[in-house]
Design an enzyme around this catalytic site. Sequence first.
Site, PDB file in Angstrom:
ATOM      1  CB  CYS A 109      10.299 -30.717  30.447  1.00 54.25           C
ATOM      2  SG  CYS A 109       9.451 -29.721  31.772  1.00 54.25           S
ATOM      3  CB  CYS A 121      10.959 -22.492  30.294  1.00 53.45           C
ATOM      4  SG  CYS A 121       9.476 -23.260  29.965  1.00 53.45           S
ATOM      5  CB  VAL A 122      11.714 -26.384  25.761  1.00 53.72           C
ATOM      6  CG1 VAL A 122      11.397 -26.541  24.515  1.00 53.72           C
ATOM      7  CG2 VAL A 122      13.075 -26.580  26.191  1.00 53.72           C
TER       8      VAL A 122
END
Length: 233
Positions: free
Chosen positions: A63, A181-182
């Site tokens: 995150c 953003c993963v």
Amino acid sequence: METEIPAMLAARQLVRPERFLFHSSRMRMKTVSKDELAAMDAESDRCALELSDARVDVMGYACLVAIMAMGLGYHRRSEARLHERTAGNGAPTPIVTSAGALVDGLKVMGARKIVIVAPYMKPLTKLVVDYIASEGYEVIDHVALEISDNLNVAAHDPERLPGIVQGLNYKDADVIVLSACVQMPSLPVVAKVEALTGKPVLTAAVATTYAMLRALGLEAVAPGAGALLSGAY
């Protein structure tokens, strides 16, 4: 969050002999807000300890904004603290954060000027932009998609991203950060955006995969995952 990194490693298994197993421990978060992110980050020690029971070879804190919302340079403190937690359980494990992986990946690519696509609300996006700028990069343009619900971030259609990038001033950029953003999907269009713009593309998930492979001492390659995992670096 467990979607794109396993997908890249599965694609790698088609071209390299190594095989991978995945273990996960989750930190709770529903709304992508500074308060919920801080509460989530407080659970990271528990997660690292739980995963160290499995004697995994590398851990990825997947995150980016949870780290960047905690203050400039926080990824270094987080990685060191979580490593200590695993060492205290007799299983010292390399720790990769997606925040640290992104800033390090940009360095590997020789980037100086970048543009960023982020799913976050504008205040959180500003924290991300300021964090990356503090690491020595010039963010020449960015866009905040203002998606507050975490599940909606995961449900964002990656096919929208090429059009979003077209609206950015990317011509002088060295690298396009297609997803900071993963959680936000981008892998299906990484190659498409590289072809459309003529620029190398990086995402938080690609950078995290690169960093994890390097931590494992493996060749950092994966088909279809853009410039950083092409083998050029």
